[in-house]
Design a protein around this motif. Structure first.
Motif, PDB file in Angstrom:
ATOM      1  N   SER A  82       0.665  -1.248  -0.081  1.00  0.00           N
ATOM      2  CA  SER A  82      -0.038   0.022  -0.008  1.00  0.00           C
ATOM      3  C   SER A  82       0.809   1.220   0.085  1.00  0.00           C
ATOM      4  CB  SER A  82      -0.948   0.127   1.140  1.00  0.00           C
ATOM      5  OG  SER A  82      -1.759  -0.949   0.833  1.00  0.00           O
ATOM      6  N   PHE A  83       2.080   1.283  -0.362  1.00  0.00           N
ATOM      7  CA  PHE A  83       2.784   2.496  -0.648  1.00  0.00           C
ATOM      8  C   PHE A  83       2.856   2.861  -2.237  1.00  0.00           C
ATOM      9  CE2 PHE A  83       5.440   1.137   3.108  1.00  0.00           C
ATOM     10  CZ  PHE A  83       5.040   2.305   3.917  1.00  0.00           C
ATOM     11  N   GLU A  99       1.207   7.783   1.172  1.00  0.00           N
ATOM     12  CA  GLU A  99       0.298   6.492   2.018  1.00  0.00           C
ATOM     13  C   GLU A  99      -0.642   7.178   2.556  1.00  0.00           C
ATOM     14  OE1 GLU A  99       1.642   3.622   5.677  1.00  0.00           O
ATOM     15  OE2 GLU A  99       2.742   5.266   5.217  1.00  0.00           O
ATOM     16  N   GLU A 104      -5.982   0.894   1.029  1.00  0.00           N
ATOM     17  CA  GLU A 104      -5.116   0.184   0.368  1.00  0.00           C
ATOM     18  C   GLU A 104      -4.921   0.868  -1.005  1.00  0.00           C
ATOM     19  OE1 GLU A 104      -7.808  -1.238   1.036  1.00  0.00           O
ATOM     20  OE2 GLU A 104      -7.177  -3.107   2.402  1.00  0.00           O
TER      21      GLU A 104
ATOM     22  N   TYR B 782      -9.488 -10.186   3.179  1.00  0.00           N
ATOM     23  CA  TYR B 782      -8.460  -9.958   4.034  1.00  0.00           C
ATOM     24  C   TYR B 782      -7.848 -11.150   4.852  1.00  0.00           C
ATOM     25  CZ  TYR B 782      -9.094  -5.208   3.487  1.00  0.00           C
ATOM     26  OH  TYR B 782      -9.232  -3.876   2.913  1.00  0.00           O
ATOM     27  N   ARG B 785      -4.318 -11.406   3.673  1.00  0.00           N
ATOM     28  CA  ARG B 785      -3.336 -10.430   4.255  1.00  0.00           C
ATOM     29  C   ARG B 785      -3.076 -11.033   5.588  1.00  0.00           C
ATOM     30  NH1 ARG B 785      -3.307  -5.541   1.961  1.00  0.00           N
ATOM     31  NH2 ARG B 785      -4.624  -5.409   0.000  1.00  0.00           N
ATOM     32  N   ARG B 822       3.817  -4.158   9.083  1.00  0.00           N
ATOM     33  CA  ARG B 822       3.119  -3.379   8.232  1.00  0.00           C
ATOM     34  C   ARG B 822       1.719  -3.816   8.081  1.00  0.00           C
ATOM     35  NH1 ARG B 822       2.741   1.308   5.763  1.00  0.00           N
ATOM     36  NH2 ARG B 822       1.723   1.275   3.910  1.00  0.00           N
ATOM     37  N   GLN B 826      -1.948  -2.488   9.131  1.00  0.00           N
ATOM     38  CA  GLN B 826      -2.907  -1.966   8.189  1.00  0.00           C
ATOM     39  C   GLN B 826      -4.061  -2.647   8.362  1.00  0.00           C
ATOM     40  OE1 GLN B 826      -1.334  -2.802   4.333  1.00  0.00           O
ATOM     41  NE2 GLN B 826      -0.885  -0.577   3.885  1.00  0.00           N
TER      42      GLN B 826
END
Lengths: 321, 1084
Positions: A82-83, A99, A104, B782, B785, B822, B826
């Motif tokens: 997500s960068f 960001e 996302e 998700y 993820r 990260r 998120q």
């Protein structure tokens, strides 16, 4: 109307290639092809020989989208972490890292004038508009969420924004989502105009016709390419032929054709007058994640070019005439 | 004018009686005869005259009077006349008996006749005429042997003509035609002027003996003598008819007509005439003629023929009941001997086939086949019958024979093809193609059914082009052509599934001058065509065709169902359900529609509704429809797996029920792959992996080769079994193949299975890549993820745990840990939006742990880097040492070399000196220089010895270096281990978590909370504190209860037991395909 294979680079990346975009030509160099891959790199290629210009590293978790500024000077690449990295095409100097958690990052596209970068925001159910001068968020265009989401619905049909497309005049922005709906915004007023129906499966790719700003093409997992009147909110037509998901759709600069890439491993060229597939390229042997027509312009570059990238790690270039 | 004279008694006068003026009342004559005591021969003459005039009563009156007891007394001496009278009476009654049809009367007449003959015999035992009469009587009664005896006695040693004729006819009856012929010839010799009947006999004998020309001569002779002889006419007519040419036919019919005009009651003539009129289609005449024939004939074969004609007439008129009755009568007349007259059997077989009496029909056709084993029509008929009776093997045998006997019989090939459809599609296709070729060659139009079948078979074999061609040919002209050839723009007419109710497009088409007619016999092909277009992903055209069908035939349920399936394929469930409901409006008990509805409801998560619908589908078919049962079985299976709380009792019940239903299907259809697959799943669910594997493998094999049998589930299941048995490599291969073969690599769920297999095999990088692909495919899920974070966490911790690792490894571990942090961060942030169902606390724990891990890793990295630095320094030292060594060695070498050189130089010098000396000596002694060469060689040898030793030394140096470095690393490791190992190990033990949630055998999704607690414990870095454990258990309970409250949380475990969950789901789709398959072949 015809595609002819020019060059294909096997193992162009070390892993699946997921994204491709053309960087417009600048005064001192022709246009370049930008590709992004699961191998966490972004590569720049020079047509027609597909010479590797540079390999950019710095992403992690796979590059999912790339976009180039209309000036051809800067470009952006985004990855599954997500960068968004904005960089100078010629020097690879990082200009900004964008960001906006928890959103996302999926599809990206620069506004045709180049002042705004639109980024599909996934589960945030919004599109973020970034100012390309200050690299701050200008506004967030949110799509309506369904009133009562089903508790049992585990995966796909939530409002999850996957793809974006600017109209050629920069006045409209369309975004496609996992549940198949397409939202059209009036960018100036930051207002949702309407939703386009027709798909019920993820819309992974959208493109406006370069010659008619009303016409929007959408590719979906249902295997169809739909043709919408983005102003009149009607479905103009539907084209089928792919045997699996349509992953990518792009319109030729002359507006006479569109190309699609699909999970069925093919690239198809569609004649918009006949509204039928006129050619099917089967040189890839895995999902074709992206197709991109080269924008016109640059010195002495008249010939149409189409690039396609695939899970088979290869990048292909075709002559379009 | 013929007259007789009755002498008046006791006078010379006579009474003249004009024979054709006999009084109507016989009593007048009788009075005269009695009064004048006229000789008995006069009585006989007068009686005969009455008979000739057809005055039977008078005839009988005179004869009966003439044979009364008074007469016997009075004319006691007149033996011969008395016998003649009796015999005449006997002959008369014999005739009556012979012609009488009623059994009882017949008997009575024969008894009367017998009485008269016996009376005659009493008068004179040896009178030949009596014996001949008796013979005739016996012949009439059918006692042929007795008749022959009687004739023989009558014949005695003389040439008694009637006796001879009797014998001849007996021989004829016995079928000994040459003997009969001999006798007839003898009669002719004895009595050349005999009546035509004798020649008729000769003709018949010759005919029977096959001497047709001579027979014809004989009959012609008869006709010359007596042009009105019906028998001869008929016989000649038959012979003409058998000549089998148009001339003969016409002549034969003329003769028959002539015979009929002369004597309208000749059964054979009537039969042949009837036969003729049957072919000219004048059924009324046929019936009249045959009915007359039946009335006049007693002869079995002839009657049989008549019945047959009658039956045939009714048959062709479609009155099968009557036709059947008459065919049976015809068969009865031949005494059930098919050899004699086989046609009625064939006819009866056909009629019974029409009336649905298949078994009877079969036995009749079989009888025909006994007589004519190579009759193609019969073979074909039997082939069809056995097909209908389900005896496919036999049917095939007959059909094959038929096609072999007549390789140009297109119908036989069609039949063969139809038979083979279910068993051998390839052969069926060949047969149909053969039929098509034959028909085309013969200039026939190929029936739409055949083309449809060919198309459908090509379709099944995935030869879509050929299928399309055949369907097109079958459909011929119509509105569809312009759409198929893309002359008409579908887009312009605006076809979509959504607008299925809008008939406007068709009205517009009509307005534009198109015809939207769909002949009824083309609907099926049109439907198949649409199916094919669907397969070719020309969805719009297919949709148009379905809608066209529905426009013309609103009751065509399958078209609704396909439209619904199309909507479902595009994930438009509400529309799909609406379409199925349309179909149910047509027939609310249609099992296919109900099944589809149930499946859609299941997909829509309407569990209870789905179950009811599936039940209804099952009820609608009386529990005989495998698909409905299977669906219910699947429902139960899903129900067992679905419940997050996993009530073990409920689960067991549902599983048991599912198993029962699958088994039920298997008992009905032992080769049902879906049921087998289901059973395999249940077995696997119960841990019987070996059996399950066998089943899956078999199903997999069976499912290959047909476009309609797409069973990816079985691949997935097989892979699951491999996985469960720890055969990860095979499992990976199986998942990958399945993904590629069936899903174009688009199924993220299978990717998840794959990732899990990689995880278990500890292939972290592959696992990670797989999960990234899954995320890319389904970004909104998700779970992927979360799993990705977990994998990276696990991978980094396991790297840190490794005893040996390079700084690079540690460095990438740090990156990995960073990424993990990260990802979890998120997720944690996104959890506020309620876009996924993970417990934020849990994620938070992960974040904490990963952060901690990251810190640890950073330390490790620093250490590793430090170590690397040290290593580098050490390496540098070693390198320098090596360099020094090298230098030293080189110096040494150099020194040696110098030494050597010097030596050599010395030598050389010495040699030179010597050479010079020698030269001098040579000059003096004239000798050679060999010695110096030898010495040179020796010098080289010295050089060779020097090198190996150097090499050895080099090696030794290297070894030393290595030892040093490894020792150093050991040392470092020990240091680190002392500091962190305990902790890491503990952590690792506890991180054995969330992947378990996918593990089917792993108990519950609670696992995750379990892990979470343990993680928390790990995070506390106090693994030794025992008192922490109960606390964590308590927390776990809390987590459990909270999960009960929040349904949302449960979304976090979509993977819980994912193993086979979705497989039967897909199976249903394939099943729908199967149904369609059935549909395709439904042409019959």
């Amino acid at each position: 109307m015809k595609l002819a294979g020019l060059k294909s680079i096997e193992n162009a990346h070390e892993d699946s290639v997921w994204a491709a975009a053309w960087v417009p030509a600048t005064e001192d160099r022709p246009s370049l092809l930008l590709t992004g891959s699961l191998d966490e790199t972004v590569k720049l290629w020079r047509a027609d020989e597909l010479d590797l210009v540079r390999t950019n590293t710095g992403h992690s978790l796979g590059v999912a989208a790339v976009a180039a500024h209309p000036s051809g000077i800067i470009a952006a690449s985004s990855s599954l972490d997500s960068f968004v990295r904005v960089f100078d095409v010629d020097t690879n100097a990082t200009i900004a890292v964008l960001e906006s958690p928890p959103s996302e990052v999926w599809g990206m596209q620069f506004e045709p004038m180049g002042t705004v970068l639109a980024v599909a925001g996934g589960s945030s159910a919004s599109v973020k508009l970034w100012d390309t001068a200050s690299w701050r968020i200008l506004s967030t265009l949110s799509i309506p969420r369904p009133e009562a989401p089903k508790p049992s619905d585990k995966t796909s049909s939530k409002k999850f924004v996957l793809s974006v497309a600017w109209s050629p005049n920069g006045k409209r922005l369309a975004c496609g989502s996992m549940d198949g709906t397409i939202c059209v915004f009036d960018v100036e007023r930051s207002k949702l105009l309407h939703q386009l129906e027709g798909h019920n499966m993820p819309v992974r790719s959208l493109v406006f016709s370069p010659v008619d700003p009303r016409v929007l093409f959408s590719g979906s997992d249902d295997g169809h390419v739909n043709m919408h009147d983005a102003e009149g909110k009607t479905l103009v037509g539907s084209m089928s032929g792919h045997t699996s998901w349509v992953l990518s759709v792009d319109a030729s600069p002359d507006g006479g054709a569109i190309a699609t890439g699909s999970s069925d491993r093919t690239v198809r060229l569609w004649d918009l007058k006949m509204r039928a597939a006129v050619q099917t390229m089967s040189n890839h042997n895995d999902q074709v994640w992206s197709v991109a027509f080269r924008p016109p312009g640059g010195t002495g570059v008249r010939a149409g070019r189409l690039a396609s990238v695939s899970d088979d790690k290869s990048v292909s270039l075709y002559d379009y005439s | 004018m013929a007259s007789v004279y009755i002498p008046v008694q006791n006078s010379e006068e006579e009474v003249r009686v004009v024979l054709d003026q006999l009084p109507r009342d016989a009593s007048d004559i009788l009075d005269i005869l009695k009064a004048e005591q006229a000789p008995l021969d006069l009585w006989l003459i007068i009686a005969r005259e009455y008979f000739k005039q057809g005055k039977i009563d008078q005839f009988r009156q005179i004869l009966e009077e003439g044979s009364s007891s008074d007469i016997d007394e009075y004319y006691a001496d007149v033996k011969y006349e008395r016998i003649a009278i009796l015999n005449a009476l006997g002959a008369y009654y014999s005739y009556l008996g012979k012609t009488e049809t009623k059994h009882k009367e017949k008997e009575d007449f024969f008894i009367m006749a017998t009485q008269y003959y016996n009376k005659a015999s009493r008068i004179d035992m040896h009178e030949p005429t009596t014996w001949v009469g008796k013979g005739q009587l016996l012949l009439a009664k059918g006692e042929i042997d007795n008749a022959f005896q009687a004739f023989t006695i009558g014949l005695g040693n003389s040439d008694n003509v009637p006796a001879l004729l009797g014998q001849a006819s007996v021989e004829f009856y016995r079928g000994r035609f040459s003997e009969s012929l001999q006798l007839y010839k003898r009669v002719l010799q004895v009595h050349p002027g005999c009546p035509a009947a004798v020649r008729l006999g000769i003709g018949l004998c010759r005919y029977k003996l096959g001497q047709l020309d001579k027979a014809r001569q004989a009959f012609d002779r008869v006709l010359q003598a007596n042009p009105d002889n019906v028998e001869a006419l008929v016989a000649l007519g038959i012979m003409d008819l058998q000549a089998n040419d148009s001339l003969g036919m016409r002549r034969g019919m003329e003769r028959m007509q002539q015979a009929f005009e002369i004597y309208p009651y000749c059964a054979s003539a009537l039969n042949y005439l009837a036969n003729h009129f049957f072919f000219t289609g004048q059924h009324f005449l046929v019936e009249q003629l045959t009915e007359t024939a039946l009335a006049v004939s007693t002869h079995g074969p002839t009657k049989s023929h008549s019945f047959y004609n009658l039956a045939r007439s009714y048959h062709s008129k479609g009155d099968y009941e009557k036709a059947g009755m008459y065919y049976m009568a015809a068969i009865k007349e031949t005494n059930n001997k098919p050899q004699e007259f086989v046609f009625p059997y064939f006819g009866l077989g056909q009629v019974q086939l029409k009336l649905g009496e298949l078994k009877g029909s079969v036995s009749n056709f079989e009888k025909v086949l006994e007589v004519y084993p190579d009759n193609c029509e019969t073979l074909k008929a039997l082939g069809h019958l056995y097909t209908q009776l389900g005896k496919t093997e036999k049917a095939l045998e007959y059909m094959r024979k038929a096609t072999k006997l007549d390789p140009r019989d297109a119908q036989a090939f069609v039949g063969l093809g139809e038979l083979l459809i279910s068993s051998d599609t390839g052969a069926a296709l060949d047969a149909f193609k053969m039929a098509r070729t034959l028909m085309k060659k013969g200039g026939q139009e190929v029936p739409i059914e055949v083309l449809n079948d060919i198309g459908a078979l090509h379709f099944e074999k995935e030869e879509f082009e050929s299928a399309l061609d055949n369907f097109k040919e079958a459909l011929g002209d119509g509105i569809w052509i312009s759409f198929l050839d893309e002359k008409e723009k579908l887009e312009e007419t605006g076809v979509s599934v959504q607008g299925y109710k809008d008939t406007g497009i068709f009205h517009r088409l009509i307005e534009n001058g198109h015809s939207v007619d769909v002949p009824w016999n083309k609907v099926t092909t049109l439907f198949n065509m649409a199916r094919l277009l669907e397969q070719l992903h020309k969805t719009e055209t297919a949709t148009f065709l379905y809608r066209l069908i529905l426009f013309k035939y609103p009751g065509y349920i399958d078209a609704y169902l396909r439209l619904a399936a199309s909507a479902r394929a595009q994930n438009n469930l509400p529309l799909a359900i609406e379409l199925v409901n349309e179909a149910l409006k047509v027939d609310d008990k249609n099992p296919n529609a109900l099944s589809l509805l149930g499946e859609l409801e299941l997909k829509n998560d309407d569990w209870v509704k789905a179950k009811e619908t599936l039940r209804a589908a099952n009820d609608a078919t009386d529990g005989k429809d495998s698909y409905a049962i299977l669906s219910l079985g699947n429902w139960n299976y899903f129900a067992a797996m679905r419940n997050e709380k996993r009530n073990p009792k409920l689960e067991a019940t549902h599983l048991e029920k599912a198993k029962e239903l699958y088994t039920k299907v298997l008992t009905q259809h032992s080769s049902n792959m879906y049921a087998a697959n289901g059973s395999g799943i249940i077995l696997a669910e119960k841990g019987q992996f070996d059996i399950a594997k066998d089943i899956f493998t078999q199903v997999q094999e069976a499912a290959s080769g047909s476009v309609f049998l797409q069973m990816p589930d079985v691949w997935v299941n097989l892979a699951h079994v491999y996985f469960a048995q720890g055969n990860f490599a095979l499992a990976v291969k199986m998942y990958q193949n399945c993904l590629r073969k069936f899903f174009y690599n688009t199924d993220s769920q299978i990717l998840l299975y794959l990732a899990r297999t990689h995880y278990e095999a500890e292939h972290w990088q592959e696992c990670k890549k797989t999960l990234l692909r899954a995320i890319h495919l389904t970004p909104s899920n998700y779970t992927f993820r979360f799993d990705l974070g977990a994998v990276m966490q696990k991978s980094s911790s396991s790297t840190l745990q490794k005893k040996k690792r390079t700084a690079d490894e540690v460095r990438s571990t740090v990156t990995e840990a960073e990424n993990a942090v990260r990802v979890f961060t998120q997720l944690s942030a996104a959890s506020d939006l309620h876009v996924h169902g993970f417990d934020s606390k849990k994620i938070q724990t992960h974040v904490q742990y990963c952060t901690h891990l990251l810190e640890g890793a950073k330390v490790h990295r620093e250490a590793a880097e430090r170590e690397e630095l040290q290593n580098r320094q050490r390496l540098e030292v070693a390198r320098q040492a090596a360099l020094a060594e090298e230098a030293r060695r080189k110096a040494e070498e150099h020194r040696k070399y110098q030494l050597e050189k010097r030596k050599q130089e010395d030598e050389l010098r010495r040699l030179k000196q010597e050479e010079e000396k020698i030269q001098r000596i040579k000059e003096q002694w004239k000798s050679n220089t060999h010695g110096s060469h030898k010495r040179k060689e020796r010098a080289e040898d010295d050089d060779g010895e020097g090198r190996p030793s150097e090499r050895k030394r080099k090696k030794g140096g290297k070894r030393r270096k290595k030892d040093k470095s490894s020792r150093a690393r050991h040392y470092e490791d020990d240091d680190e281990e002392a500091a962190t190992m305990d902790e890491v190990e503990d952590e690792d033990a506890n991180t054995n978590y969330n992947r378990e949630e996918e593990n089917q055998e792993a108990e519950e999704p609670v696992d995750d909370d379990d892990a979470h607690d343990l993680l928390a414990a790990a995070g506390l870095e106090d693994p030794d504190a025992d008192d922490e454990v109960p606390a964590s258990v308590a927390r776990r309970r809390r987590a459990l209860s909270s999960s009960d409250e929040e349904g949302e949380l449960m979304e976090g475990h979509p993977n819980s037991s994912p193993q086979k969950e979705n497989s039967p789901g897909r199976q249903e789709e394939s099943n729908v395909e199967e149904e369609d398959d059935a549909n395709l072949n439904d042409e019959e």
